[in-house]
Design a protein around this motif. Sequence first.
Motif, mmCIF file in Angstrom:
data_model
loop_
_atom_site.group_PDB
_atom_site.id
_atom_site.type_symbol
_atom_site.label_atom_id
_atom_site.label_comp_id
_atom_site.label_asym_id
_atom_site.label_seq_id
_atom_site.Cartn_x
_atom_site.Cartn_y
_atom_site.Cartn_z
ATOM 1 N N GLU A 45 57.254 53.772 57.316
ATOM 2 C CA GLU A 45 56.463 53.343 56.174
ATOM 3 C C GLU A 45 54.977 53.303 56.527
ATOM 4 N N LYS A 96 51.955 55.513 54.860
ATOM 5 C CA LYS A 96 50.836 54.820 54.219
ATOM 6 C C LYS A 96 49.521 55.221 54.875
ATOM 7 N N GLU A 133 46.330 57.272 53.094
ATOM 8 C CA GLU A 133 44.987 56.682 53.066
ATOM 9 C C GLU A 133 43.975 57.608 53.729
ATOM 10 N N GLN A 164 49.153 52.202 47.076
ATOM 11 C CA GLN A 164 50.582 52.518 47.082
ATOM 12 C C GLN A 164 51.313 51.640 46.088
ATOM 13 N N PHE A 199 56.428 59.227 47.953
ATOM 14 C CA PHE A 199 55.344 58.253 47.874
ATOM 15 C C PHE A 199 54.868 58.222 46.434
#
Length: 132
Positions: free
Chosen positions: A3, A7, A11, A66, A82
């Motif tokens: 995860e 993420k 970003e 997110q 995602f």
Amino acid sequence: MCEGHLKNFHELFFSLEPDLRFIKRNIEDKALYMIDHSGKRLYNRLLDQNYYEDVAKSDYSIEVEQDSLWIDYSAHPFAFRFMGKQKIRKNEQTEYRNLVTSGFLLETKSTPNNLNGLKIIRFHVLENNDLQ
């Protein structure tokens, strides 16, 4: 760990500031080590379309938020999806774009440039549209 890898990649790749050096450093020196050639192709396509230059010249910033992340741990490589938004600040206005991506996470050896030992493969942007 998966995860956090996803993420962090989103970003680095999709959060942008009006600074070409910042954009290139985040993408070329960080994000592209986390993904296979599918990410490099997307990056090159956006470069060819002058997307990053337009962001830098227009003086707006983009931040990724997110909403959810789905990972299928039942088979390797792990499929993922995602779902989030890009928050775009232009002058004093804020606009949003949805961002939905998919791909697979492959476990690899960790390196100094990819400490998690995970690589995103067969990456696709499924949706990236303006929200009302």
